[in-house]
Design an enzyme around this catalytic site. Structure first.
Site, PDB file in Angstrom:
ATOM      1  N   ASN A 198       0.880  -1.179   0.000  1.00  0.00           N
ATOM      2  CA  ASN A 198       0.000   0.000   0.000  1.00  0.00           C
ATOM      3  C   ASN A 198       0.912   1.221   0.000  1.00  0.00           C
ATOM      4  O   ASN A 198       1.503   1.560   1.025  1.00  0.00           O
ATOM      5  CB  ASN A 198      -0.892  -0.007   1.258  1.00  0.00           C
ATOM      6  N   TRP A 199       1.004   1.839  -1.157  1.00  0.00           N
ATOM      7  CA  TRP A 199       1.932   2.976  -1.285  1.00  0.00           C
ATOM      8  C   TRP A 199       1.409   4.233  -0.590  1.00  0.00           C
ATOM      9  O   TRP A 199       2.122   5.214  -0.471  1.00  0.00           O
ATOM     10  CB  TRP A 199       2.166   3.306  -2.754  1.00  0.00           C
ATOM     11  N   HIS A 210      -9.640   0.850   4.630  1.00  0.00           N
ATOM     12  CA  HIS A 210      -8.359   1.071   5.315  1.00  0.00           C
ATOM     13  C   HIS A 210      -8.601   2.011   6.494  1.00  0.00           C
ATOM     14  O   HIS A 210      -9.420   2.930   6.417  1.00  0.00           O
ATOM     15  CB  HIS A 210      -7.339   1.671   4.339  1.00  0.00           C
ATOM     16  N   GLU A 216      -5.436  -5.157  10.413  1.00  0.00           N
ATOM     17  CA  GLU A 216      -4.439  -4.110  10.603  1.00  0.00           C
ATOM     18  C   GLU A 216      -4.751  -3.329  11.878  1.00  0.00           C
ATOM     19  O   GLU A 216      -5.578  -2.398  11.861  1.00  0.00           O
ATOM     20  CB  GLU A 216      -4.462  -3.138   9.419  1.00  0.00           C
ATOM     21  N   GLY A 258       2.138   2.259  10.506  1.00  0.00           N
ATOM     22  CA  GLY A 258       3.041   3.393  10.330  1.00  0.00           C
ATOM     23  C   GLY A 258       3.698   3.860  11.611  1.00  0.00           C
ATOM     24  O   GLY A 258       4.278   4.944  11.658  1.00  0.00           O
ATOM     25  N   GLY A 264       4.744   1.339   4.573  1.00  0.00           N
ATOM     26  CA  GLY A 264       6.054   1.976   4.402  1.00  0.00           C
ATOM     27  C   GLY A 264       7.090   1.102   3.704  1.00  0.00           C
ATOM     28  O   GLY A 264       7.782   1.556   2.784  1.00  0.00           O
TER      29      GLY A 264
HETATM   30  C1  PEP Z   1      -0.794   0.185   5.765  1.00  0.00           C
HETATM   31  O1  PEP Z   1      -0.728   1.313   5.314  1.00  0.00           O
HETATM   32  O2  PEP Z   1      -1.765  -0.539   5.480  1.00  0.00           O
HETATM   33  C2  PEP Z   1       0.271  -0.284   6.637  1.00  0.00           C
HETATM   34  C3  PEP Z   1       0.178  -1.480   7.170  1.00  0.00           C
HETATM   35  O3  PEP Z   1       1.312   0.578   6.844  1.00  0.00           O
HETATM   36  P1  PEP Z   1       2.725   0.246   7.555  1.00  0.00           P
HETATM   37  O4  PEP Z   1       3.214  -1.066   6.965  1.00  0.00           O
HETATM   38  O5  PEP Z   1       3.602   1.391   7.177  1.00  0.00           O
HETATM   39  O6  PEP Z   1       2.467   0.131   9.005  1.00  0.00           O
END
Ligand code: PEP
Length: 254
Positions: free
Chosen positions: A9-10, A95, A167, A173, A234
C-alpha cells in the site's frame, strides 16, 4: 482459495520516475519467487503506469480506495468501472486511514465492498482496532462488527471472493508491530467467526496482517498458522524490503 499473498500500500507516495524504478525492481526481484501472490495498491493517478509496467507479469495492481457509486456527480471519486478499465484486479476497502480521516462508516465500507465485487474487482477488506479499543479489551468486538457489517450487506458467499486484512490501527506506520501471537489470536478469531457458518469458507479465507511489517519481522509473523501474508505500507516503498517480505511469505515447501 486460501493463498499466500503480499500487497503493498503505497498510500499517497510516488512519482512517475520513482514508480518506474520501484516497479522494475520489484519485477526483477520477484522473478523466480513462487507460491506467493504479490501486488501493489498505488495512488489512482498512477494506476495507468502500473498497468503499463505490470501487465503480463505475475504482479497484480490495484487501488487503495474506490467509490461505492457507479457514476455521476461525485467530484474527486473513482468508480469500479474506472478501476476495471485500468486493469485492477483488487482494491483496498475500509483502510483505517479512510475510516479515521474520511469518516468512512462500516456501512459505507460494505457498499464499496459490494460495488468492487460486482465489477469483478477483489475487495481487500481492512479491519482493526485502535489502541484505546485494544486497551479496553474490545479488539474482537470491533473486528467482528467491521466484518459482519460487510457480511450482512454482501452475504456470506461473497466472502469466498475477497481478502481480509487485519491491521491494528496502533501498528500502522508506527513501527510498533503486533507480536506474532497477538496477530495470530485475531486472525484465528476471524477464521472462527466463519467456521460455524461454513467450515470450508473459513479454511479458505486469505487473511493478511498489516502494521509495520518489515523484512526483519515478516518471516516470524507469516509463520503463524492463520496469517497468510501481509499488507505492507512503508516497507513497500523500498524495493529490497518489499521483495524480501514477499519471499518471506513463500510457502515453506516452495
Ligand atoms: C498500511 O498502510 O496498510 C500499513 C500497514 O502501513 P505500515 O506497513 O507502514 O504500518
Amino acid at each position: 482459495m486460501r493463498v499466500q499473498m503480499v500487497l503493498g500500500n503505497w498510500k499517497m507516495h510516488g512519482s512517475l520516475v520513482g514508480n518506474k524504478t520501484l516497479l522494475d525492481g520489484v519485477l526483477a526481484g520477484l522473478a523466480g519467487v513462487d507460491g506467493v501472490t504479490c501486488g501493489v495498491c498505488v495512488p489512482s493517478p498512477y494506476l495507468f503506469q502500473a498497468q503499463f509496467i505490470l501487465q503480463g507479469s505475475p504482479v497484480l495492481w490495484g487501488a487503495q480506495n474506490v467509490s461505492q457509486y457507479e457514476k455521476g456527480a461525485y467530484t474527486g471519486e473513482v468508480s469500479v468501472s474506472m478501476l476495471r478499465d485500468l486493469g485492477c484486479s483488487l482494491t483496498l476497502v475500509g483502510h483505517s486511514e479512510r475510516r479515521a480521516i474520511y469518516g468512512e462508516s462500516d456501512a459505507t465500507v460494505a457498499e464499496k465492498f459490494v460495488a468492487a465485487q460486482q465489477a469483478g474487482i477483489k475487495p481487500v477488506l481492512c479491519v482493526g482496532e485502535t489502541l484505546d479499543e485494544r486497551e479496553k479489551n474490545i479488539t474482537n468486538d470491533v473486528v467482528k462488527r467491521q466484518i459482519m457489517a460487510v457480511v450482512e450487506k454482501a452475504g456470506l458467499d461473497a466472502m469466498t471472493n475477497c481478502v481480509l486484512a487485519y491491521e491494528p490501527v496502533w501498528a500502522i506506520g508506527t513501527g510498533k508491530t503486533a507480536s506474532p501471537q497477538q496477530a495470530q489470536d485475531v486472525h484465528a478469531f476471524i477464521r472462527a467467526l466463519f467456521a460455524d457458518k461454513d467450515a470450508e469458507l473459513a479454511q479458505n479465507l486469505t487473511i493478511l496482517y498489516g502494521g509495520s511489517v518489515k523484512a526483519s519481522n515478516a518471516a516470524e509473523l507469516f509463520s503463524m498458522p492463520d496469517i497468510d501474508g501481509g499488507l505492507i505500507g512503508g516497507a513497500s516503498l523500498d524495493t529490497t524490503e518489499f521483495v524480501s517480505i514477499c519471499k518471506a511469505a513463500q510457502p515453506k515447501a516452495a
